[in-house]
Structures are given as structure tokens and as C-alpha cells.
Design an enzyme around this catalytic site. Structure first.
Site, PDB file in Angstrom:
ATOM      1  N   CYS A  81       0.817  -1.224   0.000  1.00  0.00           N
ATOM      2  CA  CYS A  81       0.000   0.000   0.000  1.00  0.00           C
ATOM      3  C   CYS A  81       0.852   1.277   0.000  1.00  0.00           C
ATOM      4  O   CYS A  81       0.365   2.340  -0.367  1.00  0.00           O
ATOM      5  CB  CYS A  81      -0.961   0.001   1.179  1.00  0.00           C
ATOM      6  SG  CYS A  81      -2.139  -1.366   1.092  1.00  0.00           S
ATOM      7  N   ASN A 125     -10.023  -0.067  -0.400  1.00  0.00           N
ATOM      8  CA  ASN A 125      -8.562   0.012  -0.359  1.00  0.00           C
ATOM      9  C   ASN A 125      -7.998  -0.578  -1.656  1.00  0.00           C
ATOM     10  O   ASN A 125      -8.099  -1.776  -1.886  1.00  0.00           O
ATOM     11  CB  ASN A 125      -8.055  -0.767   0.862  1.00  0.00           C
ATOM     12  CG  ASN A 125      -6.548  -0.708   1.022  1.00  0.00           C
ATOM     13  OD1 ASN A 125      -5.837  -0.303   0.108  1.00  0.00           O
ATOM     14  ND2 ASN A 125      -6.076  -1.119   2.175  1.00  0.00           N
ATOM     15  N   HIS A 164      -3.412   7.409   1.869  1.00  0.00           N
ATOM     16  CA  HIS A 164      -3.801   6.057   1.458  1.00  0.00           C
ATOM     17  C   HIS A 164      -5.207   5.789   1.992  1.00  0.00           C
ATOM     18  O   HIS A 164      -5.500   6.033   3.152  1.00  0.00           O
ATOM     19  CB  HIS A 164      -2.809   5.044   2.026  1.00  0.00           C
ATOM     20  CG  HIS A 164      -3.219   3.637   1.816  1.00  0.00           C
ATOM     21  ND1 HIS A 164      -3.660   3.177   0.597  1.00  0.00           N
ATOM     22  CD2 HIS A 164      -3.280   2.581   2.667  1.00  0.00           C
ATOM     23  CE1 HIS A 164      -3.962   1.896   0.703  1.00  0.00           C
ATOM     24  NE2 HIS A 164      -3.747   1.511   1.948  1.00  0.00           N
TER      25      HIS A 164
HETATM   26  N1  COA Z   1     -18.932  -8.245   8.434  1.00  0.00           N
HETATM   27  C1  COA Z   1     -19.472  -8.498   9.636  1.00  0.00           C
HETATM   28  N2  COA Z   1     -18.746  -8.808  10.715  1.00  0.00           N
HETATM   29  C2  COA Z   1     -17.427  -8.871  10.578  1.00  0.00           C
HETATM   30  C3  COA Z   1     -16.794  -8.617   9.343  1.00  0.00           C
HETATM   31  C4  COA Z   1     -17.603  -8.308   8.250  1.00  0.00           C
HETATM   32  N3  COA Z   1     -17.108  -8.054   7.032  1.00  0.00           N
HETATM   33  N4  COA Z   1     -15.470  -8.751   9.509  1.00  0.00           N
HETATM   34  C5  COA Z   1     -15.253  -9.054  10.788  1.00  0.00           C
HETATM   35  N5  COA Z   1     -16.435  -9.136  11.448  1.00  0.00           N
HETATM   36  C6  COA Z   1     -16.686  -9.443  12.845  1.00  0.00           C
HETATM   37  C7  COA Z   1     -15.593 -10.286  13.434  1.00  0.00           C
HETATM   38  O1  COA Z   1     -15.845 -11.655  13.190  1.00  0.00           O
HETATM   39  C8  COA Z   1     -15.688  -9.956  14.901  1.00  0.00           C
HETATM   40  O2  COA Z   1     -16.765 -10.699  15.458  1.00  0.00           O
HETATM   41  P1  COA Z   1     -16.641 -11.327  16.939  1.00  0.00           P
HETATM   42  O3  COA Z   1     -16.436 -10.155  17.830  1.00  0.00           O
HETATM   43  O4  COA Z   1     -17.928 -12.015  17.078  1.00  0.00           O
HETATM   44  O5  COA Z   1     -15.447 -12.232  16.853  1.00  0.00           O
HETATM   45  C9  COA Z   1     -16.122  -8.496  14.912  1.00  0.00           C
HETATM   46  O6  COA Z   1     -16.644  -8.232  13.599  1.00  0.00           O
HETATM   47  C10 COA Z   1     -14.990  -7.537  15.196  1.00  0.00           C
HETATM   48  O7  COA Z   1     -13.883  -7.876  14.393  1.00  0.00           O
HETATM   49  P2  COA Z   1     -12.550  -7.050  14.460  1.00  0.00           P
HETATM   50  O8  COA Z   1     -11.593  -7.580  13.451  1.00  0.00           O
HETATM   51  O9  COA Z   1     -12.079  -6.940  15.885  1.00  0.00           O
HETATM   52  O10 COA Z   1     -13.109  -5.638  14.006  1.00  0.00           O
HETATM   53  P3  COA Z   1     -12.397  -4.238  14.014  1.00  0.00           P
HETATM   54  O11 COA Z   1     -13.203  -3.275  14.764  1.00  0.00           O
HETATM   55  O12 COA Z   1     -10.936  -4.342  14.320  1.00  0.00           O
HETATM   56  O13 COA Z   1     -12.520  -3.830  12.474  1.00  0.00           O
HETATM   57  C11 COA Z   1     -11.203  -3.778  10.475  1.00  0.00           C
HETATM   58  C12 COA Z   1     -11.931  -4.632  11.498  1.00  0.00           C
HETATM   59  C13 COA Z   1     -10.494  -4.689   9.504  1.00  0.00           C
HETATM   60  C14 COA Z   1     -12.216  -2.916   9.762  1.00  0.00           C
HETATM   61  C15 COA Z   1     -10.191  -2.887  11.200  1.00  0.00           C
HETATM   62  O14 COA Z   1      -9.399  -3.647  12.070  1.00  0.00           O
HETATM   63  C16 COA Z   1      -9.285  -2.163  10.262  1.00  0.00           C
HETATM   64  O15 COA Z   1      -9.717  -1.354   9.486  1.00  0.00           O
HETATM   65  N6  COA Z   1      -7.984  -2.412  10.353  1.00  0.00           N
HETATM   66  C17 COA Z   1      -7.009  -1.793   9.485  1.00  0.00           C
HETATM   67  C18 COA Z   1      -6.984  -2.562   8.225  1.00  0.00           C
HETATM   68  C19 COA Z   1      -6.288  -1.841   7.146  1.00  0.00           C
HETATM   69  O16 COA Z   1      -6.561  -0.712   6.892  1.00  0.00           O
HETATM   70  N7  COA Z   1      -5.400  -2.541   6.480  1.00  0.00           N
HETATM   71  C20 COA Z   1      -4.754  -2.096   5.343  1.00  0.00           C
HETATM   72  C21 COA Z   1      -3.630  -1.218   5.694  1.00  0.00           C
HETATM   73  S1  COA Z   1      -2.749  -1.005   4.238  1.00  0.00           S
END
Ligand code: COA
Length: 321
Positions: A114, A278, A248
Site C-alpha cells: 500500500c 482500499n 492512502h
Molecule cells: N462483516 C461483519 N462482521 C465482521 C466482518 C464483516 N465483514 N469482519 C469481521 N467481522 C466481525 C468479526 O468476526 C468480529 O466478530 P466477533 O467479535 O464475534 O469475533 C467483529 O466483527 C470484530 O472484528 P474485528 O476484526 O475486531 O473488528 P475491528 O473493529 O478491528 O474492524 C477492520 C476490522 C479490519 C475494519 C479494522 O481492524 C481495520 O480497518 N484495520 C485496518 C486494516 C487496514 O486498513 N489494512 C490495510 C492497511 S494497508
């Protein structure tokens, strides 16, 4: 006065097919509400058969050349950032070169996921300032849809396909325009937080994207705020001088948290993650082109680009457009 790389034109390309969250929710266990609340993403574009990183990159490059009023024959350098090349080799940059009908130039790919566009921009800037190149295409192009695990709802909803490009020319900086500073970093200790579980030298397969999202999130805000400050300091500027941040586009919450940490008004941050999701190395030049074409970003504006990605890698650049 010194030699500077000037941003002469921008372009971008998206696959024709736009997929909304509701459409995704028909095949993935997710909902529009969850995706919008956690990420700000509403839709993404997904490449069809025949649409590849090279075809999208070439289309973005053609538009950037047209915007700059420069003939493809003048290009002596193509640096293409991607983590999803058409093939392991040759470099996708050479496929773009061929598509544009350029007979001879330097052409290679840069892999920094990225942050790829920031790395590519910095390399091209250095080559221009070093007198190795005069007119460069810097492209970020990706087809992440092809390395997503569509069974993993925590990652497959976050990414999209697309490309963005800029044409860099050589100037003397007399009018203040050009790339004023760049700052790049990598910390390979974190490569297990965001990676692809395949590759030619390990499994012999292409592999799928794997990510520990919440840990990536935490590092992203800290690293992005720090590198943005570093690039501004190198240019002898402060946050108050910035007209636009083109970040980004990974997650709306990362954009908001980074802006808050820096004391940057949200109105000065270009946001396209809602429509593109993304797009990895494509996201910065794609967002930049959108904001140039809709008239938000004007000639003479001070822009900061920033990105962070797998590796981890991260970087920022300051430019007067
Ligand atoms: N739809 C519904 N539920 C979902 C889901 C989806 N697409 N993806 C994950 N979940 C659920 C998980 O299973 C989890 O459920 P549980 O609590 O029952 O286990 C819950 O949502 C929370 O998951 P979690 O991964 O802790 O969520 P989060 O608040 O951290 O959000 C992201 C997830 C990925 C959106 C967030 O972590 C993020 O944006 N991270 C940065 C990623 C990024 O930008 N990467 C690229 C950088 S280049």
C-alpha cells in the site's frame, strides 16, 4: 534553484464493475451497516476477465499523459508500484510501456504494497533530481480482488481494484512547484500482520491476503502521523501550510484518527475510500486524480501524500502541485 520533479498531470482508471456492500452481502456473511460503520466503505470496483493491473495502469497513464499534454514518446522512465503484477515477471511496467507504444525507456516495478506509490514517487523523484531521467510516469495499479480470500469476511470486504498515475517532468523550482520532500520507512518485524500466504519462492502459488486488522490499525495511525510530520519538517513546512492531504485510502477511521492526531481539519483530507475501498498502491494517485479532476485540488496547492502497508512499509511526500 535546483532540479525538481514537477507533477505535470494526473490520471486514473477503474474497472467497469462497481460492487456495493449490499451486493457483497449476498455471497459474504456481512452487511452494509457493518462495513460502513467500521470502514466507511460503500462500494468498490472489481476487475473483469481481461482487466488486469497492466491494462488499468496503462489507461491511467494515458489519461495522465493527456492531462499533462505530453506525448508518450517523451517518457524515459516508468516506475510502477504494485503487489499484484500481471505475472511474476516481466515487470508490469514493461507491459504498460508496450501498451503505450514507448520504444525505449527505463521501466521497472516497485513492491511496497500500500506504500508502493510513495516508494515509486520517491525513486522517480531521485532519478529526476540525479539527472538520470527527465520525464517519468509513476503509476500505482492493483487487482487485489485476485488475491482476496472471498471466504474471509474480515478482509474481502476491504479491498478494490484500480490504478492511478502521475507524469513527472523536470523543472528548476523557480515557481515553487514540484516535489519538495519525501520520507520512507520499513519495519520487517511486522510482516506477519499483513501478508500473502504464497509466492514463487515459497509455495509456488500466488496465495491469498491475510491480515490482523486491529493490530494493523494501531500501527497505521502512529506511523502515518509521524511520517507526515517528518516529510513536512524536511520541507521546512508545518501542518498549517498544507492545503490538502491525499492519504492512502484504507479505512475512514484511520483517516479521521490520523487527522485528529495531527490537528488537521477533516475538510483538508481527500477521502475516496467510500467509493473505491482500499486499492493498495493505486489508492493515493487515484484519490489525487479524483480531487484534481473535481476541482478541489488546484495548481499551486501544497499537497501531502501518505501511505502505510504490508511489511510494514510507510512513507509521505510533500509537493506543490
Ligand atoms: N462483516 C461483519 N462482521 C465482521 C466482518 C464483516 N465483514 N469482519 C469481521 N467481522 C466481525 C468479526 O468476526 C468480529 O466478530 P466477533 O467479535 O464475534 O469475533 C467483529 O466483527 C470484530 O472484528 P474485528 O476484526 O475486531 O473488528 P475491528 O473493529 O478491528 O474492524 C477492520 C476490522 C479490519 C475494519 C479494522 O481492524 C481495520 O480497518 N484495520 C485496518 C486494516 C487496514 O486498513 N489494512 C490495510 C492497511 S494497508
Amino acid at each position: 534553484m535546483s532540479i525538481r520533479a514537477i507533477i505535470a498531470g494526473t490520471g486514473s482508471a477503474l474497472p467497469a464493475r462497481r460492487v456495493t456492500n449490499d451486493e457483497l452481502a449476498q455471497t459474504v456473511d456481512t452487511s452494509d451497516e457493518w462495513i460502513v460503520e467500521r470502514t466507511g466503505i460503500r462500494a468498490r470496483h472489481i476487475a473483469a476477465e481481461g482487466e488486469t493491473t497492466a491494462t488499468l495502469g496503462a489507461e491511467a497513464a494515458r489519461k495522465a499523459l493527456a492531462a499533462a499534454g505530453i506525448d508518450a514518446a517523451a517518457i524515459d522512465l516508468i516506475v510502477l508500484a504494485t503487489a499484484t503484477p500481471d505475472q511474476t515477471f516481466p515487470a508490469t511496467a514493461t507491459k504498460v510501456q508496450d501498451a503505450l507504444g514507448i520504444r525505449d525507456c527505463v521501466a521497472f516495478d516497485v513492491a511496497a504494497v500500500c506504500s508502493g506509490f510513495l516508494y515509486a514517487l520517491s525513486v522517480a523523484d531521485s532519478m529526476i533530481r540525479g539527472g538520470v531521467a527527465r520525464t517519468a510516469l509513476v503509476i500505482g495499479a492493483e487487482t487485489f480482488s485476485r488475491i482476496l480470500d472471498w471466504e474471509d469476511r474480515a478482509t474481502c470486504v476491504l479491498f478494490g481494484d484500480g490504478a492511478g498515475a502521475v507524469v513527472l517532468t523536470t523543472g528548476d523550482g523557480a515557481d515553487g512547484r514540484g516535489i519538495l520532500s519525501t520520507a520512507l520507512h520499513a519495519d520487517g518485524r511486522h510482516n506477519q500482520l499483513l501478508y500473502v500466504d504464497g509466492g514463487p519462492s515459497t509455495t509456488g502459488t500466488v496465495g491469498k491476503l491475510r491480515m490482523k486488522g486491529s493490530e494493523v490499525f494501531r500501527h497505521a495511525v502512529t506511523n502515518l502521523a509521524a511520517v507526515l510530520g517528518e516529510a513536512l519538517e524536511k520541507a521546512g513546512l508545518t501542518v498549517a501550510d498544507v492545503d490538502w492531504v491525499v492519504p492512502h485510502q484504507a479505512n475512514r477511521r484511520i483517516l479521521d484518527a490520523t487527522a485528529r492526531k495531527l490537528g488537521l481539519p477533516a475538510e483538508r483530507v481527500v477521502v475516496t475510500v467510500d467509493e473505491h475501498a482500499n486499492t493498495s498502491a493505486a489508492s493515493v494517485p487515484l484519490a489525487f486524480d479524483v480531487a484534481v479532476r473535481d476541482g478541489r485540488i488546484q495548481r499551486g496547492d501544497l499537497i501531502v501524500f501518505e501511505a502505510m502497508g504490508g511489511g510494514f512499509t510507510w512513507g509521505a511526500a510533500v509537493a506543490r502541485f
